[in-house]
Scaffold this active site. Sequence first.
Site, PDB file in Angstrom:
ATOM      1  N   ASP A   1      10.994  -6.468 -10.164  1.00  0.00           N
ATOM      2  CA  ASP A   1       9.598  -6.033 -10.202  1.00  0.00           C
ATOM      3  C   ASP A   1       9.498  -4.542 -10.501  1.00  0.00           C
ATOM      4  OD1 ASP A   1       6.890  -6.584 -10.181  1.00  0.00           O
ATOM      5  OD2 ASP A   1       6.667  -6.352  -8.001  1.00  0.00           O
TER       6      ASP A   1
ATOM      7  N   LYS B   1       7.955  -1.671 -12.093  1.00  0.00           N
ATOM      8  CA  LYS B   1       6.632  -1.407 -12.672  1.00  0.00           C
ATOM      9  C   LYS B   1       6.109  -0.097 -12.104  1.00  0.00           C
ATOM     10  CE  LYS B   1       4.199  -4.158  -9.150  1.00  0.00           C
ATOM     11  NZ  LYS B   1       3.206  -5.239  -8.940  1.00  0.00           N
TER      12      LYS B   1
ATOM     13  N   ASN C   1       5.399   0.419  -8.364  1.00  0.00           N
ATOM     14  CA  ASN C   1       6.566   0.450  -7.480  1.00  0.00           C
ATOM     15  C   ASN C   1       7.414   1.705  -7.666  1.00  0.00           C
ATOM     16  OD1 ASN C   1       5.825  -1.939  -6.327  1.00  0.00           O
ATOM     17  ND2 ASN C   1       7.162  -3.197  -7.605  1.00  0.00           N
TER      18      ASN C   1
END
Length: 255
Positions: free
Chosen positions: A33, A35, A38
């Site tokens: 994840d 992105k 984050n």
Amino acid sequence: MIGQFTEDMVRIFGAELGCALGFLHDIGIIHRDVKMENILLTDNGHLRLADFGLSRRLERGGRAFTICGTIQYMAPEVLSGGPYNHAADWWSLGILLFSLVHGKFPVPPEPDHSSMLRKVRNFPYEMPLSFSPSFALLITELLCKTPFRRLRTLDRFKRQTFFHGTTFDLTLLQRQPVEVILELRERPDRAAKARRGLTLSLQPLKGFDYDSLLSPPATPDTQLDAQPQMAAPLPGPALRLKPVQEKGPRREVFV
């Protein structure tokens, strides 16, 4: 055009994120994840990769099949339900770097992973004319649709022409403040916003619309159950680049 970071600034960000992915993959973890939401920022503008809610143990040579992540960052092999491996994280990094410099995603997000897969498979990923040749080459290597041909190791990442003259020594990188973050740090309303749990205003990045760029309307994220957030691999205090404000429905898909 929503707004962009300069390639010089993204060069520092890319080096730090590449080191983070290399570290995780070497110890047998796939993030799944990567992105903007984050990514954490320290007071000096350096990065921390956070939120390991979708990560899992995956040794070199291992394979995963769960469709998970944030749809506009997901590699084609993830969107199709696997098998996939650590190369999927490098695809997500390519989407992230492209978006930071260009100001928008290479492919607009679709409402479901099947539609997104069709668009990703058919899209040629033509490089904007504003990209330097070395940056365009880096993005081309990262957004290769065939996983085993994709740039998928830190060693190969370091050798890219775009990073010539850039140190990958994290101690040295930390000594180079990112000026725009220093400007944000001096804002008089910083303390009040921090007490409210908000991040700093990004006014110095004029025209950079994070809500539009990061969370387009009606864009679902395919997520697993949330886990406690972590930051790796660099120590030190950090600030979120933006508050996590997901738009649109969220759902879980298991394959």
